[in-house]
Design a protein around this motif. Structure first.
Motif, PDB file in Angstrom:
ATOM      1  N   HIS A 369       0.818  -1.216   0.000  1.00  0.00           N
ATOM      2  CA  HIS A 369       0.000   0.000   0.000  1.00  0.00           C
ATOM      3  C   HIS A 369       0.851   1.264   0.000  1.00  0.00           C
ATOM      4  N   ASP A 370       2.162   1.132   0.168  1.00  0.00           N
ATOM      5  CA  ASP A 370       3.055   2.285   0.035  1.00  0.00           C
ATOM      6  C   ASP A 370       3.331   2.451  -1.457  1.00  0.00           C
ATOM      7  N   LEU A 371       2.419   3.140  -2.122  1.00  0.00           N
ATOM      8  CA  LEU A 371       2.407   3.151  -3.581  1.00  0.00           C
ATOM      9  C   LEU A 371       3.623   3.866  -4.167  1.00  0.00           C
ATOM     10  N   ARG A 372       4.111   4.879  -3.488  1.00  0.00           N
ATOM     11  CA  ARG A 372       5.287   5.586  -4.009  1.00  0.00           C
ATOM     12  C   ARG A 372       6.512   4.674  -3.963  1.00  0.00           C
ATOM     13  N   LEU A 373       6.711   3.980  -2.853  1.00  0.00           N
ATOM     14  CA  LEU A 373       7.833   3.041  -2.759  1.00  0.00           C
ATOM     15  C   LEU A 373       7.702   1.940  -3.809  1.00  0.00           C
ATOM     16  N   LEU A 374       6.481   1.452  -4.009  1.00  0.00           N
ATOM     17  CA  LEU A 374       6.253   0.397  -4.994  1.00  0.00           C
ATOM     18  C   LEU A 374       6.608   0.877  -6.391  1.00  0.00           C
ATOM     19  N   PHE A 375       6.199   2.106  -6.725  1.00  0.00           N
ATOM     20  CA  PHE A 375       6.490   2.640  -8.058  1.00  0.00           C
ATOM     21  C   PHE A 375       7.986   2.876  -8.250  1.00  0.00           C
ATOM     22  N   MET A 376       8.651   3.371  -7.215  1.00  0.00           N
ATOM     23  CA  MET A 376      10.060   3.716  -7.343  1.00  0.00           C
ATOM     24  C   MET A 376      10.967   2.494  -7.410  1.00  0.00           C
ATOM     25  N   THR A 377      10.601   1.427  -6.736  1.00  0.00           N
ATOM     26  CA  THR A 377      11.527   0.300  -6.588  1.00  0.00           C
ATOM     27  C   THR A 377      11.105  -0.972  -7.314  1.00  0.00           C
ATOM     28  N   HIS A 378       9.824  -1.093  -7.658  1.00  0.00           N
ATOM     29  CA  HIS A 378       9.360  -2.360  -8.235  1.00  0.00           C
ATOM     30  C   HIS A 378       8.298  -2.075  -9.300  1.00  0.00           C
ATOM     31  N   LYS A 379       8.716  -1.454 -10.402  1.00  0.00           N
ATOM     32  CA  LYS A 379       7.761  -1.046 -11.437  1.00  0.00           C
ATOM     33  C   LYS A 379       7.008  -2.214 -12.065  1.00  0.00           C
ATOM     34  N   PRO A 380       7.624  -3.394 -12.307  1.00  0.00           N
ATOM     35  CA  PRO A 380       6.829  -4.498 -12.869  1.00  0.00           C
ATOM     36  C   PRO A 380       5.615  -4.843 -12.014  1.00  0.00           C
ATOM     37  N   LEU A 381       5.791  -4.902 -10.691  1.00  0.00           N
ATOM     38  CA  LEU A 381       4.672  -5.202  -9.804  1.00  0.00           C
ATOM     39  C   LEU A 381       3.687  -4.037  -9.766  1.00  0.00           C
ATOM     40  N   PHE A 382       4.196  -2.819  -9.759  1.00  0.00           N
ATOM     41  CA  PHE A 382       3.313  -1.650  -9.732  1.00  0.00           C
ATOM     42  C   PHE A 382       2.413  -1.635 -10.957  1.00  0.00           C
ATOM     43  N   TYR A 383       2.977  -1.804 -12.153  1.00  0.00           N
ATOM     44  CA  TYR A 383       2.176  -1.768 -13.375  1.00  0.00           C
ATOM     45  C   TYR A 383       1.158  -2.908 -13.405  1.00  0.00           C
ATOM     46  N   ARG A 384       1.554  -4.065 -12.890  1.00  0.00           N
ATOM     47  CA  ARG A 384       0.626  -5.202 -12.871  1.00  0.00           C
ATOM     48  C   ARG A 384      -0.558  -4.924 -11.949  1.00  0.00           C
ATOM     49  N   LEU A 385      -0.279  -4.364 -10.766  1.00  0.00           N
ATOM     50  CA  LEU A 385      -1.364  -4.045  -9.839  1.00  0.00           C
ATOM     51  C   LEU A 385      -2.200  -2.878 -10.340  1.00  0.00           C
ATOM     52  N   TYR A 386      -1.564  -1.913 -10.980  1.00  0.00           N
ATOM     53  CA  TYR A 386      -2.267  -0.723 -11.471  1.00  0.00           C
ATOM     54  C   TYR A 386      -3.421  -1.098 -12.402  1.00  0.00           C
ATOM     55  N   GLN A 387      -3.204  -2.116 -13.214  1.00  0.00           N
ATOM     56  CA  GLN A 387      -4.237  -2.518 -14.179  1.00  0.00           C
ATOM     57  C   GLN A 387      -5.473  -3.106 -13.500  1.00  0.00           C
ATOM     58  N   THR A 388      -5.345  -3.509 -12.238  1.00  0.00           N
ATOM     59  CA  THR A 388      -6.485  -4.100 -11.527  1.00  0.00           C
ATOM     60  C   THR A 388      -7.240  -3.067 -10.688  1.00  0.00           C
ATOM     61  N   TRP A 389      -6.735  -1.841 -10.581  1.00  0.00           N
ATOM     62  CA  TRP A 389      -7.347  -0.845  -9.711  1.00  0.00           C
ATOM     63  C   TRP A 389      -8.519  -0.156 -10.383  1.00  0.00           C
ATOM     64  N   PRO A 390      -9.496   0.350  -9.609  1.00  0.00           N
ATOM     65  CA  PRO A 390     -10.582   1.154 -10.175  1.00  0.00           C
ATOM     66  C   PRO A 390     -10.053   2.510 -10.635  1.00  0.00           C
ATOM     67  N   ASP A 391     -10.819   3.199 -11.483  1.00  0.00           N
ATOM     68  CA  ASP A 391     -10.365   4.467 -12.057  1.00  0.00           C
ATOM     69  C   ASP A 391     -10.080   5.515 -10.996  1.00  0.00           C
ATOM     70  N   ALA A 392     -10.868   5.538  -9.921  1.00  0.00           N
ATOM     71  CA  ALA A 392     -10.663   6.545  -8.878  1.00  0.00           C
ATOM     72  C   ALA A 392      -9.281   6.403  -8.255  1.00  0.00           C
ATOM     73  N   LYS A 393      -8.876   5.178  -8.006  1.00  0.00           N
ATOM     74  CA  LYS A 393      -7.559   4.959  -7.414  1.00  0.00           C
ATOM     75  C   LYS A 393      -6.457   5.263  -8.418  1.00  0.00           C
ATOM     76  N   ARG A 394      -6.667   4.932  -9.682  1.00  0.00           N
ATOM     77  CA  ARG A 394      -5.668   5.242 -10.704  1.00  0.00           C
ATOM     78  C   ARG A 394      -5.458   6.746 -10.800  1.00  0.00           C
ATOM     79  N   ASP A 395      -6.558   7.513 -10.770  1.00  0.00           N
ATOM     80  CA  ASP A 395      -6.451   8.972 -10.829  1.00  0.00           C
ATOM     81  C   ASP A 395      -5.644   9.508  -9.653  1.00  0.00           C
ATOM     82  N   TYR A 396      -5.964   9.037  -8.454  1.00  0.00           N
ATOM     83  CA  TYR A 396      -5.280   9.527  -7.260  1.00  0.00           C
ATOM     84  C   TYR A 396      -3.795   9.185  -7.310  1.00  0.00           C
ATOM     85  N   VAL A 397      -3.471   7.957  -7.668  1.00  0.00           N
ATOM     86  CA  VAL A 397      -2.073   7.514  -7.675  1.00  0.00           C
ATOM     87  C   VAL A 397      -1.269   8.270  -8.730  1.00  0.00           C
TER      88      VAL A 397
END
Length: 461
Positions: A369-397
């Motif tokens: 849930h630490d989305l900034r750390l996830l994006f900075m250090t583990h982009k493959p996992l971040f992009y995979r999870l991003y595709q499963t999120w609702p639009d509201a969460k995608r906008d916020y992130v």
């Protein structure tokens, strides 16, 4: 993914290829590697020459890394060293390729001025059939040449020159002299302008591999370990402590024993209160979107209002992080948080050392849930999870990352992780018993490196 692309959070910093000359050179190299050419007149490439547009055109996003083969690369310019690496199935590939370009920059600059450079990164492993094969990856070797074979031609002429100089009767060998003259027409004067690529071998101690569901291999620690993202793929490997990301107590004890992590609140140079506050915001935003609560503009006040409406659905990580945040701002009693607490892995970061970036990547998977750390250090996992999120969460992130990371990437990294690691490692912490007869031992933040809080007679010794 459109939001991330528009804000420069995906496919950012790529090299634009839009001149007919560059497209022609790229196609010559692509033909040699894949037997295919692109019909695109404009596209972008990463540090390895991989293009997402060409991958989409071919229907193969790994067209430079054939299944079962080594990673190939195409260099059109040495400026590719500043570009990211897409679809890396080994976490160290970008560092290796960047090191190769940097240490051979003058030679590569000369070569790319007249031709494209193509090559491959060889891990010297024929096949990764099981996790036990991963520790065999100890060194990566880089081989490269132009599509016209300028490096090979220069090597041939250099060999002829050495033979000419070493033979006493070289001046009377008309055949050898004629061959040297003919070869020089192809390769140029290698004595004045040598074309020889050095620094092509790179040692690999720690890495993350996408194989077997994702595996962290950390060999530089006092206790080498392999940590599997998929518990079902966990396997015992000789010489390594085998764990999965579900073994929270065991991982926490291993990190503490090997001095690989430290509490954010006591880390040197870290401004703990803002870091903890932002982690709380990320977790609240995720929970609010999941529960369908209105977060307004996504600001801190709106998130607090949403948290007040969560009731029993308030994320379990919030309690521990809030206690640490209060301690950082106000002092008081040190909150007891051990590895059984959901907040534990949110409250620590990697210590300086050779495995720092890889440990931070592991912590991002343990604290998703630490989305900034996830994006900075583990982009493959971040992009995979991003595709499963609702639009509201995608906008916020997307908005949050663009506002609080993309503007000052280097400053953000230093604030969160500290300065880049030096040559000397920190002294390892004393060993603790990782497991007892009732299962793995829990580890508290104080055991991970935090000194005991001050008492009425001053700091405890």
């Amino acid at each position: 993914m459109k939001r991330l692309i528009e804000k420069g959070l995906m496919f950012g910093n790529l090299i634009r290829v839009d001149s007919p000359a560059w497209v022609s050179l790229y196609n010559r190299a692509l033909q040699k590697i894949t037997g295919r050419q692109t019909a695109l007149a404009e596209f972008h490439i990463d540090i390895s020459g991989h293009s997402p547009e060409i991958g989409d055109e071919f229907g193969d996003m790994d067209y430079l890394a054939p299944e079962g083969g080594n990673r190939h690369f195409i260099l059109l310019t040495t400026e590719q060293k500043s570009a990211p690496m897409l679809n890396a199935d080994l976490s160290v590939l970008r560092d290796v390729l960047r090191g190769f370009i940097t240490q051979n920059e003058s030679q590569l600059f000369s070569l790319t001025a007249r031709d494209a450079v193509l090559g491959e990164i060889d891990d010297r492993i024929w096949q990764l059939a099981e996790p036990a094969d991963l520790p065999q990856i100890r060194r990566l070797s880089v081989t490269a040449d132009t599509t016209g074979g300028h490096v090979a031609e220069a090597d041939r002429l250099a060999a002829m020159i050495d033979r000419f100089r070493s033979r006493p009767d070289g001046w009377w060998d008309d055949v050898l002299i004629a061959q040297m003259i003919e070869q020089a027409r192809k390769s140029g004067d290698v004595t004045r302008n040598p074309v020889r690529l050095a620094h092509t071998e790179f040692d690999v101690a720690d890495f993350w591999a996408a194989d077997f569901g994702g595996v962290y291999l950390i060999r530089s620690a006092r206790e080498p370990a392999m940590i599997f993202a998929d518990p079902a793929r966990k396997a015992e490997v000789q010489g390594f402590l085998a764990m999965s990301v579900g073994d929270r107590h065991q991982i926490a004890a291993w990190l503490a024993r090997n001095a690989l992590a430290e509490p954010v609140i006591s880390a040197r140079g870290a401004d703990a209160a803002p870091i903890l506050r932002q982690k709380i915001d990320f977790i609240l935003a995720d929970a609010a979107v999941r529960l369908g609560l209105d977060t307004g503009d996504g600001g801190r006040a709106a998130l607090r209002r949403a948290a007040a409406r969560m009731g029993t659905d308030l994320p379990p990580e919030i309690r521990g992080l809030s206690a640490l945040h209060r301690y950082a701002e106000q002092g008081g009693d040190w909150p007891v948080i051990d590895s059984a607490d959901p907040a534990y892995f949110y409250a620590i970061r990697a210590t300086p050392g050779p495995a720092r970036d890889l440990v931070n990547r592991l912590l991002a998977e343990l604290a998703p849930h630490d989305l900034r750390l996830l994006f900075m250090t583990h982009k493959p996992l971040f992009y995979r999870l991003y595709q499963t999120w609702p639009d509201a969460k995608r906008d916020y992130v997307a908005e949050m990352l663009a506002r609080e990371y993309a503007i000052d990437k280097q400053g953000t990294r230093e604030a969160l992780f500290g300065p880049e690691p030096g040559m000397s490692d920190t002294d390892p912490a004393p060993r603790r018993q990782a497991a007892g007869p009732w299962g793995p031992a829990r580890v508290s933040l104080s055991e991970a490196g935090l000194p005991r809080p001050a008492g009425p007679w001053g700091a405890a010794r």
